[in-house]
Design an enzyme around this catalytic site. Structure first.
Site, PDB file in Angstrom:
ATOM      1  CG  ASP A  21      -1.575  -1.227   1.541  1.00 63.89           C
ATOM      2  OD1 ASP A  21      -1.526  -2.132   0.701  1.00 63.89           O
ATOM      3  OD2 ASP A  21      -2.148  -1.349   2.626  1.00 63.89           O
TER       4      ASP A  21
HETATM    5  N1  DQQ Z   1      -2.159  -3.862   3.810  1.00 63.43           N
HETATM    6  C1  DQQ Z   1      -3.607  -3.965   3.846  1.00 63.43           C
HETATM    7  C2  DQQ Z   1      -4.026  -3.040   5.002  1.00 63.43           C
HETATM    8  C3  DQQ Z   1      -2.939  -3.237   5.991  1.00 63.43           C
HETATM    9  C4  DQQ Z   1      -1.691  -3.341   5.103  1.00 63.43           C
HETATM   10  C5  DQQ Z   1      -4.242  -3.577   2.523  1.00 63.43           C
HETATM   11  C6  DQQ Z   1      -0.616  -4.245   5.659  1.00 63.43           C
HETATM   12  O1  DQQ Z   1      -5.290  -3.374   5.512  1.00 63.43           O
HETATM   13  O2  DQQ Z   1      -2.843  -2.168   6.924  1.00 63.43           O
HETATM   14  O3  DQQ Z   1      -3.489  -4.074   1.433  1.00 63.43           O
HETATM   15  O4  DQQ Z   1       0.499  -4.215   4.783  1.00 63.43           O
END
Ligand code: DQQ
Length: 462
Positions: A21
């Protein structure tokens, strides 16, 4: 990795290893900051840190040291998960999900050197538990903003058996938070049971809520009205019709533009990822707008045109079922803008292939009757075309309205913007990456290309 035919050269990604992300995207004193979920030890998910890069033009990035790392024994010892950045009276402040034993809780960190290094609040987590009285699926990811003297925070969540939700909190100091109510909730059958990475912002005269439903769905957005801490959705759409775009985040830049990046996850096995030594890349920066029918307009940031190198320009091409071929285009990094009217064709296709002896190709196909845009690739054995049927935002042509296809190819990444509305992102791994032959053809009739521009695109790292 420089010789890896699948590694993009003009989409942002870390020097190696795993990225997911975008986090904490912000323009601070004129500089764009892109943080991201990062595993510094492996090309697979785990040990989440916040990687960090800066840019003055949204295009060329400079890697900076890791911004957040898990604290052994701390509430984030199993990972500094996703979050956002706000300006608290001149103090850059991160709100992120500290992960420990599979539970995530909101944590705070502040910087006193213009976002380079960060100190974690000693009282983390600032919210010890999700709200009681509801069977919550999960509780993580943050969008924080200020209205007059009150801070508001959205936390991604889901109500077991019911559907995904975004929970609203308020605070006066970013440290003490009071739960208010769900800002928006969905139906499990439509938008899954857990909403990750909520992002909420004004756009035009409306507000937009973007969430990424789990299990890995497609990022959805709601457009609606927001009054007195209540959001009333009026429209729901798919933000990217491809199957590799997830967990976007936006910033409002100093020009007042709403700019979005999404994580483009891989579409290949862990063993191939381990061999490659890297996984994940960012989408191109997209500038959002609200269209009259409450759908999102999305265009690639205009700054990207600074990467254009050798240019091929064609006009007035009548396209038939017999492919019109353009050869001698060089490279794995191309930008194509095709402006066409459909004529009496039932479908139109652009296919990019490599040297003649290799039957592999990537095809982008627009089918008039359904308005569907699809991206497919023909494996070298050419016995089956894998077409990603897209569902997002059919691109309807009214009579002979023109269709504008704005295509970015960057090794294993393909992003297609259609009529500045629908965008499809896919990951396709051909054995070669030199798209030197471009074929244009129709099904069932003729189409007319009014203009076709192809640019070879420079790397953002040189
Ligand atoms: N990736 C998810 C989120 C979390 C993060 C979404 C962990 O919900 O916080 O791709 O890498």
């Amino acid at each position: 990795m420089a010789n890896d035919p699948h590694r993009p050269t003009y989409h942002f990604l870390p020097p190696a290893n795993w990225m997911n992300d975008p986090n904490g995207v912000v323009q601070w004193k004129g500089t764009y900051h892109l943080f991201y979920q990062y595993n510094p030890y492996s090309p697979l998910f785990g040990n989440m840190h916040w990687g960090h890069a800066v840019s003055s033009d949204l295009v060329h990035w400079r890697h900076l040291p890791i911004a957040l790392a898990p604290t052994p024994g701390g509430v984030d010892e199993d990972g500094c998960w996703s979050g956002c950045i706000v300006n608290n009276n001149g103090v850059p402040t991160i709100i992120y999900s500290g992960n420990r034993n599979g539970k995530q809780r909101p944590c705070i960190a502040t910087s006193h050197d213009d976002l380079l290094t960060w100190e974690k609040y000693t009282g983390n987590p600032v919210i010890p538990a999700p709200p009681s009285g509801m069977e919550i699926v999960d509780f993580r990811d943050h969008c924080v903003w200020k209205e007059e003297n009150t801070w508001y925070q959205l936390i991604g969540s889901g109500i077991k058996g019911v559907g995904g939700t975004a929970l609203l909190y308020r605070s006066t100091d970013l440290l003490q938070w009071a739960y208010m109510h769900p800002l928006c909730s969905g139906e499990k059958s439509e938008t899954e049971e857990m909403w990750e990475c909520p992002d909420f912002f004004p756009l035009g005269d409306k507000y937009v809520l973007v969430v990424s439903p789990l299990p890995y769905g497609r990022t959805v957005y709601f457009v609606g009205t927001y009054n007195d801490s209540h959001f009333t959705p009026e429209f729901r759409g798919t933000l990217d019709a491809g199957s590799h775009f997830y967990a976007p985040q936006t910033l409002r830049d100093e020009q007042g533009r709403r700019i979005l990046w999404g994580w483009l996850r891989e579409g290949r096995s862990d063993e191939l990822i381990l061999q490659a030594g890297w996984a994940g890349t960012m989408s191109l920066p997209r500038v959002l707008s609200l269209l009259p029918d409450n759908t999102l307009g999305m265009v690639p940031a205009p700054e990207l045109s600074s990467l254009r190198n050798k240019h091929y320009h064609n006009t007035n091409i009548t396209v038939t079922e017999t492919p019109h071929t353009i050869e001698n285009v060089q490279g794995a990094a191309l930008e194509i803008v095709a402006l066409l009217t459909r004529g009496n064709a039932s479908a139109f296709s652009i296919a990019l292939s490599g040297p003649h002896d290799n039957a592999e190709e990537i095809s982008i196909c627009y089918e008039h009757a359904t308005g569907q845009l699809s991206i497919g690739n023909t494996p070298s054995n050419a016995d089956s075309v894998i077409h990603y049927e897209v569902e997002g935002g059919p691109v309807k042509l009214v009579d002979n309205e023109r269709l504008k296809l704005h295509i970015f190819i960057d090794s294993s990444v393909i992003e297609v913007f259609a009529n500045n509305i629908t965008c499809i992102t896919e990951r396709i791994y051909l054995s070669h990456s030199n798209h030197s032959v471009i074929k244009l053809f129709t099904y069932g009739g003729n189409a007319k290309i009014l203009s076709l521009d192809i640019w070879e695109i420079r790397s953002i790292w040189t």
